[in-house]
Design an enzyme around this catalytic site. Structure first.
Site, PDB file in Angstrom:
ATOM      1  CG  HIS A   3      -1.831  -0.972   1.481  1.00 12.44           C
ATOM      2  ND1 HIS A   3      -1.760  -1.953   2.101  1.00 12.44           N
ATOM      3  CD2 HIS A   3      -2.998  -1.236   0.700  1.00 12.44           C
ATOM      4  CE1 HIS A   3      -2.647  -2.947   1.904  1.00 12.44           C
ATOM      5  NE2 HIS A   3      -3.653  -2.509   1.026  1.00 12.44           N
ATOM      6  N   GLY A  50      -3.203  -1.029  -7.195  1.00 14.61           N
ATOM      7  CA  GLY A  50      -1.819  -2.337  -7.442  1.00 14.61           C
ATOM      8  C   GLY A  50      -2.495  -3.175  -8.157  1.00 14.61           C
TER       9      GLY A  50
END
Length: 281
Positions: free
Chosen positions: A37, A149
């Protein structure tokens, strides 16, 4: 870093930035943040003047037998990590902020075709929940760009399609999957793995690499997929799918098609479900 919970406070901060001509990058998360993250925050930081992150465990993307209740909620820890990455603003809303009429009565967004295969086939309704909550967050934050992502490859494609189809003025940026030294893709769910299963988990990435190599050598896609599933099954995984698809739209490639592909795997170890992928480009 500021933390706000309601829409009015969020918009007031962003309105001040906009008044100064600043651009806004956005990273939506479900919290329990890790280095993967943080890499998204770093990318947003490099491309925008200001960075907003959200932490919200979205109930509409969990199925009835999934891990919504036990999904780790670590807001204080997340705040520390975000501040260390120079995030400017954390939006941590309550469920009623995003679903004022209740989650079950919410307007829902469905992205056809892309959501009906792979994860969508094994988790019915999951991507409707994802698309809905991301669209709500986009409406609240109104960022110039948003970072997702590549580990959740199908999710990335769903968001890209939604943004294009709804003509949202947001640039979607993909961040490469961050991995442990042994190849395991970083995920909040990795912490559920027993020591024995954690030792086995890197075989998913190793299998993806093997799938890519076999396709490059000219082996038939169906044979490669079956071999990958069998290999993981013998190692103790319960395989949902081991598939090779077109990167662009996740459609099945034609025989002899070797470029623009991605291998994707979803498998369980014990009670933990892991997903990973490997683009061939």
């Amino acid at each position: 870093m500021q933390t706000v919970q309601d829409a009015a406070a969020l918009r007031a901060v962003i309105r001040g930035w906009r008044g100064q001509g600043q651009t806004v990058g956005f990273v939506p998360t479900m919290g329990n943040l890790h280095a993967g993250h943080h890499s998204l925050i770093k990318l947003a930081r490099a491309r925008a003047d200001r960075v907003v992150a959200s932490v919200f465990v979205n109930p509409t993307q969990f199925g009835p037998n999934e891990d919504f209740e036990r999904y780790p909620r670590t807001l204080v820890q997340d705040q520390v990590g975000l501040a260390e990455q120079d995030c400017d603003l954390l939006f941590a809303p309550e469920v009623t902020t995003l679903y004022p009429f209740g989650a079950a009565s919410s307007v829902s967004i469905h992205v056809p075709l892309l959501t009906e295969t792979l994860e969508g086939a094994h988790r019915p309704g999951h991507f409707d929940g994802v698309a809905t909550v991301v669209c709500k967050l986009f409406n609240l934050v109104q960022p110039d760009l948003a970072v997702f992502g590549q580990k959740d490859f199908q999710q990335l494609k769903v968001i890209e399609r939604m943004v294009r189809d709804l003509s949202l003025p947001i640039k979607i940026m993909a961040a490469a999957t961050l991995r442990a030294e042994d190849g395991l893709a970083l995920s909040s769910r990795n912490q559920y793995l027993s020591p024995e299963n954690r030792a086995l988990a890197p075989q998913i990435h190793a299998t993806l690499l093997q799938m890519r190599d076999l396709v490059a050598k000219g082996h038939a896609r169906s044979v490669v997929e079956q071999a990958a599933a069998s290999k993981l099954g013998r190692a103790g995984f319960e395989v949902d799918y081991a598939a090779i698809r077109r990167s662009e739209d996740l459609a099945e490639p034609a025989d002899g098609e070797h470029e623009g592909l991605v291998a994707l795997i979803a498998a369980r170890l014990g009670a933990t479900r892991l997903i990973d992928n490997l683009p061939f480009d």
